[in-house]
Write a protein that holds these residues in place. Sequence first.
Motif, mmCIF file in Angstrom:
data_model
loop_
_atom_site.group_PDB
_atom_site.id
_atom_site.type_symbol
_atom_site.label_atom_id
_atom_site.label_comp_id
_atom_site.label_asym_id
_atom_site.label_seq_id
_atom_site.Cartn_x
_atom_site.Cartn_y
_atom_site.Cartn_z
ATOM 1 N N PRO A 172 0.165 -5.831 6.079
ATOM 2 C CA PRO A 172 -1.026 -5.011 6.309
ATOM 3 C C PRO A 172 -1.569 -5.147 7.727
ATOM 4 N N ASP A 173 -2.259 -4.111 8.156
ATOM 5 C CA ASP A 173 -2.999 -4.135 9.410
ATOM 6 C C ASP A 173 -4.131 -3.119 9.277
ATOM 7 N N GLY A 225 4.968 -2.938 4.876
ATOM 8 C CA GLY A 225 5.764 -3.656 3.892
ATOM 9 C C GLY A 225 6.547 -2.730 2.991
ATOM 10 N N THR A 226 7.264 -3.339 2.033
ATOM 11 C CA THR A 226 8.101 -2.575 1.106
ATOM 12 C C THR A 226 7.404 -2.290 -0.216
ATOM 13 N N SER A 255 4.157 1.737 0.769
ATOM 14 C CA SER A 255 5.090 1.224 1.753
ATOM 15 C C SER A 255 5.196 2.156 2.947
ATOM 16 N N ASN A 256 5.083 1.574 4.162
ATOM 17 C CA ASN A 256 5.185 2.336 5.413
ATOM 18 C C ASN A 256 4.249 3.543 5.419
ATOM 19 N N ASP A 257 3.035 3.301 4.953
ATOM 20 C CA ASP A 257 2.064 4.380 4.860
ATOM 21 C C ASP A 257 0.741 3.911 5.471
ATOM 22 N N SER A 258 -0.224 4.810 5.508
ATOM 23 C CA SER A 258 -1.528 4.479 6.069
ATOM 24 C C SER A 258 -2.606 5.249 5.331
ATOM 25 N N ALA A 259 -3.848 4.816 5.500
ATOM 26 C CA ALA A 259 -5.003 5.512 4.942
ATOM 27 C C ALA A 259 -6.107 5.484 5.979
ATOM 28 N N ASN A 260 -6.794 6.605 6.127
ATOM 29 C CA ASN A 260 -7.883 6.728 7.089
ATOM 30 C C ASN A 260 -9.174 7.045 6.345
ATOM 31 N N VAL A 261 -10.204 6.280 6.605
ATOM 32 C CA VAL A 261 -11.497 6.492 5.953
ATOM 33 C C VAL A 261 -12.592 6.388 7.008
#
Length: 726
Positions: A427-428, A448-449, A473-479
């Motif tokens: 995570p980051d 991560g996987t 996995s290999n995704d992101s979220a913006n809030v």
Amino acid sequence: MAVVFAASSSRAQPATGTIQDVQHVVVVMQENRSFDHYFSALKGVRGFNDHSPLLLPSGHNNFFQPHDFFQPQDAITNYVLPYHSVVQCLQINGYVSTLNHYTRDDLPFYYALADAYTICDANYCAVLGPTFPNRIYLFTGRIDPNAGNDVVFGDYVPTSGFNWTTYPERLQTAGVSWKVYRRGDDWFGDALPWFVQYRNAAPGEPLYDRGVAPVSDVVAAFRNDVTNGTLPSVSWVVPPWELCEHPSFSPGNGEYFIKQLLDALASNPAVFNSTVFILTYDEHGGFFDHVPPPAPPPGTTNEFAGGRPIGLGVRVPMILVSPWTRGGRVCSQVFDHTSIIRFLETWTGVQEPNISAWRRQVCGDLTSAFDFAHPDTSRPSLPNADMVWTNSIPPYNLVITPAPPVPQTAPVQEAGTKLSMPLPYQPDASAWTDCGTSRLYVTMTNAGTASAHFSIYANAYRTDGPWQYDVGSNDSANVFFGVATNLGGQYDFSCYGPNGFQRRFAGRINHDCNQIEATSSIDANAGSITLALQNSTAATVTFVATDGYGLGGPWTNSVPSGSVGTNIFFAITNNSGWYDLTVTADGDAKFQRNLTGHIEIGLPTLTATNAPEANIWDTWLAPPPIVTPPATPPPLALTNAPPVTNLLASLDPIPPYSPLTLYQTSYTTNFVLVFPAWASNYVVESSANLQPGSWYPVNVTSNIIGNYIILGVPFSSSNQFFRLRQ
């Protein structure tokens, strides 16, 4: 297609270096203990030296708990810390007693077992509730969210019973042998008798013979099957209630029970060397744990009941004993009770469709805790475990309510490390501010996987939240979060993730909006975290980074106007991948970014180490700054308070010797009691729970108005019921 397992264990199996080398799985679920309560003093786990505890609006972290659960503001100065108390047969009586914890001296067998095998420090119960729904999850992977709160969040079974398919039935259909070992007086541990199909089963039928038929001696029946080579592929062993560890039953009796089971397995080396023994706990029993559980985002299917999230519940212990978990390891992947079924799914191929999609996304299947390629069949030397008492009921003189010491001291976690199993997360998170909309934007990423669960809490300036997110996995979220400009544009949020991940974002949008920023990037190949220090102001800004582990720094970086400076920290080299960095900037005294976590490299690493002189509690126990609130008018005297005068006005005038009646209302932080003045020689008593011996006189000053006596009794968990006694 399901794999069919024979009940016999006498045949030799060629090693494959995979999960298929497992021949037996034994599940033991004990009662009512949280992880902090048992194991936060153990070296190498996420315990009392956790570098990312939950921050509270009080200015403390959540190890600092209020003395009174109903008065959370007490945690600012009148806090209670987790404390050690040598009480084997403890009794919970009030919130403070739930902060009691044990150490190696109290649980020598369990601590030695954790040192010899693998302990899971991110294992949660399935339901934020008591025994029954959690044990239903163990056997079926679900609860009915429409059954009502008394079923979902209570120890209640409808008269008609439950009727959905259980996992033992699926094993039966697939030809996988299984059995529940339970004593005849069991009423809490085996959930199968709560289901119609088992109630209707007759002797001679598999659901009866394997699921509900009692044995007179659980350990003897288990040992007999081990000795005779008839141990089934999957066993659930239900502890006798006096050995289940439910307070006030002793942990020592539980250690004795688990040792008896492990000795029975070891009596047949072929069985012991091919068995996975899972020890866990159904729920926390009210005991404190400092790690908030993941919760489903609003609207998640089959994960809410009555508007409340069903789980995950509080963190509970899990120890995995097997040749593939030998070596004193810790696994920090998120698990819950459905993870045990998931492990059985992976091993047998028998699927459980009851498990929700969200739990499959958030919780692992236990396999990350195993090294199937390198089994170790050596048997560790473990201490003896003797029963604390031999009767079925704890002796009265041993049942004690623990209390914190005076003065309080910081809880102590053992020095030392464990081997930490690699996790499927990376995570980051970073933040930036939007001046036009007065918003703070947060971007959460996961390289991560497996999916990573994040939660964001407001540390100050607002009272809503927390907010829950799942990032694949290999995704992101913006809030984004709105920032109130009438508070000087101040904001303070923390973003938490798995394995101690934390990012804190604090500052002033009115002062440094999109002008000063510190963002992180993680390079798993190099084992490093890089800080990009942005300065878009008109002058040079000096950033300072400090190390919470005390292994280096501080590091200063003066970044010219319109530039970006960088600092690279090689966390793998310096601290086995663990980092705890705080970044400040002289351009804004309110600006702060905290970055805590672990860099995954796909291999086992050691758990974190503090520098010898760096005790994080030395920082935490320093009193936080106390902001004096604006002056408010003092409350009216009790006799003039509107709730009291309204109550008196509603009563009919009474003669001096009217019937004895006790009236109640409330004002500010007091219960207000009103009764006839002629009863002035009566004593007012309060109780926490109506139990015999729980009544105590209320010592407060009384007032008289007309023919009535009026008392104000402070709100407290010990003042829940009142009576008049002559």
